[in-house]
Design a protein around this motif. Sequence first.
Motif, PDB file in Angstrom:
ATOM      1  N   ASN A 155      17.381 -10.076 -15.706  1.00 22.12           N
ATOM      2  CA  ASN A 155      16.175  -9.672 -14.975  1.00 22.12           C
ATOM      3  C   ASN A 155      16.463  -9.447 -13.496  1.00 22.12           C
ATOM      4  OD1 ASN A 155      16.610 -12.294 -14.174  1.00 22.12           O
ATOM      5  ND2 ASN A 155      14.474 -12.962 -14.455  1.00 22.12           N
ATOM      6  N   CYS A 172      17.292  -7.535 -10.091  1.00 23.89           N
ATOM      7  CA  CYS A 172      16.942  -6.219  -9.573  1.00 23.89           C
ATOM      8  C   CYS A 172      18.211  -5.377  -9.421  1.00 23.89           C
ATOM      9  CB  CYS A 172      16.253  -6.338  -8.213  1.00 23.89           C
ATOM     10  SG  CYS A 172      14.677  -7.213  -8.246  1.00 23.89           S
ATOM     11  N   ARG A 211      24.173  -6.007 -14.836  1.00 26.48           N
ATOM     12  CA  ARG A 211      23.510  -7.300 -14.977  1.00 26.48           C
ATOM     13  C   ARG A 211      23.652  -7.821 -16.404  1.00 26.48           C
ATOM     14  NH1 ARG A 211      17.038  -5.760 -14.650  1.00 26.48           N
ATOM     15  NH2 ARG A 211      16.857  -4.875 -16.748  1.00 26.48           N
ATOM     16  N   ASN A 236      13.663  -4.505 -11.267  1.00 27.20           N
ATOM     17  CA  ASN A 236      14.314  -5.141 -12.416  1.00 27.20           C
ATOM     18  C   ASN A 236      13.768  -4.623 -13.734  1.00 27.20           C
ATOM     19  OD1 ASN A 236      11.804  -6.320 -12.661  1.00 27.20           O
ATOM     20  ND2 ASN A 236      12.547  -8.417 -12.742  1.00 27.20           N
ATOM     21  N   ASN A 252       9.633  -6.993  -7.064  1.00 28.15           N
ATOM     22  CA  ASN A 252      10.744  -7.002  -8.015  1.00 28.15           C
ATOM     23  C   ASN A 252      10.603  -5.934  -9.087  1.00 28.15           C
ATOM     24  OD1 ASN A 252       8.620  -8.058  -9.406  1.00 28.15           O
ATOM     25  ND2 ASN A 252       9.685  -9.879 -10.139  1.00 28.15           N
ATOM     26  N   ASP A 297      19.372  -7.018 -22.226  1.00 30.27           N
ATOM     27  CA  ASP A 297      18.822  -6.064 -21.272  1.00 30.27           C
ATOM     28  C   ASP A 297      17.890  -5.107 -22.011  1.00 30.27           C
ATOM     29  OD1 ASP A 297      18.524  -3.816 -19.357  1.00 30.27           O
ATOM     30  OD2 ASP A 297      20.088  -4.873 -18.244  1.00 30.27           O
TER      31      ASP A 297
END
Length: 615
Positions: free
Chosen positions: A110, A112, A36, A216, A213, A147
């Motif tokens: 953010n 998941c 991500r 995440n 969620n 992140d």
Amino acid sequence: SFPAAIATGDVDLNCPHNCNNHNTHFFGTDKQIVRRGQAFNFYVNFQNREWDDSRDTISFTVETGLRPCESNGTKCNFSLGKWIDHSCWSACYKPHQKKCMNITLFPPTNACIGRHILNMHVTSCNRTYDRCLGDFYILFNPWCADDPVYMYNEAHRKEYVLNEQGMLYQGVHKYITSRPWHFGQFEDGILDICLKLLDMGANYHHDSNRESNWRNDPVHVSMVVNHMNNDYLQGAKPLSWNGSVPILQQWYKGRCRPVRYGDSASLASVMCTVMRCLGIPSRVVTNFYSPQRAENALVVNELFDCTGKTLRGKDSLWSYHCWNESWMARRDLNQCCGDWQCLDPTPLETGRGSICCGPTWVRSIKDGDLDLDYDGHHMFSRLNASCVGWLSQGSVSKTKLHYDTWPCGQYISTKCIGSDLREDITRAYKYELGMDQRLYLDSQEFEILIIRNINKHILFIVKVPTSLRSPFLSDAGIAMRLKMANCPVYGQDVCLQWVLENLRKEPKNLNFNLCAQVMTCNGCPLDQFWKDNMNVILGPREGKKHWSYLIHSCWSKVNTILKSSCVFHQLLGKPRVHATCTAEISFSNPLQENLRNCVLNLEGCGLFKEPTTIE
């Protein structure tokens, strides 16, 4: 005539290129595995004509979990645009070749983690149709500064995310031993097993909504993994495991039933595998002298009889204990940068039941900020507890022998970056004591020396009884030190060296009771197998050295494992990739006695489909 609706043809997910860019090619390049906060691209071919912005539009739907929902972040709809929006799911395109479009898709930081389904919705000339582009995987991204698991040093990322080989440190602080461990986070099927573990662990999360969620957030993910990886009651011996892959595979094939059993080292190592697989930088840490099941969190009570034999009490002082450290920025603590967090998957027995500690910020343990974290006070006590020795004088009476403020939390160790050497990280957990650490022993105190021998220890306890009023030898004017003159080797005698010094002007007449007994690594005393008595006379300010020998025959019945230097292997022929090869493995008996019931365990990454045992 009306223009024809555009018809999609083949879709090239461009997996090899994306996996290399996202540092996931170690899993293989047949699946779309991305991280991500970093864009990936794929190609869409059209059958009948070129793309026309005035007539054609595309939107995407990304879903994860059993019941995807936009409100909890497990489902998202977004349109194909002209540029990428880094604050949310977004996509843009550019022409590639004739009747071919290069689409770039961006998963936000953010998003998941886990397996996602990507659907493409095409609207052209008032006609809409859907095209499922299949599934893909999203992992945490320690290469992305936005992140929470971001790690700025590339060498650290290679060690704590990409390295599949590790070293576990065991024994006692004076005789630290090591053994290799294969984490295997990129082995076939391990990613799906790790995600299955998250599915099963959703019930352990504080949120009753299984599809929330929480995936995440690395803090919540680490809590779930920590509580899932903690069954160690019965089954295979811990030392039979050399890596995480067989354990995780057995758990998965056994319909998610617990795999038993593992010690703290194997529990922490399996957790490290799962965390690295998911993209969270992690490492295994060993603490020497670690209290477990202590009634008073900051005091460990040890009980002895008049011969020096250790008695089994309610408290337990493990010779070593392993846990996991994971790197992340704690948003719940308003941290803007990542730091190491403790996660201990070994259940700690308390008066309110068993708990698994963490994540606990390492710095908060050092500074004593115990109200910030999950179970921070338990981690603090393991590193700072004092040890009190008691002499048993019957079923109800006991006398205090000594109070030691230093035994717990010594030589906290982990593997060095880029090598198999040991790194001492004690100063990350504890401030250095500003005092002389030379010990002057109680006149009835026990000097403890533990010799590492596989999964058991030999414990030497030396008792110096006198009728002096003061409880400390320093007050009595006696200094004593004890150490091993040689490193203990199975098959050889053990030599103990005593250094005694009379600090006073008057002579001393001392009587020593010596004993040795087997201690398990979790502090459980077993049988006493050797004892002796010695009388020493010291003149005024006289110093003496004495030697005691523990004959090999006294402790030769303790189970052992041959050192690697006794095992030899040689490849017969030139090895080739994807071709069967033959190896000759032999070992020699270094002892002056016959060996029986020998077992040879063979395991190799990419060499054996599963571990092989030869009896």
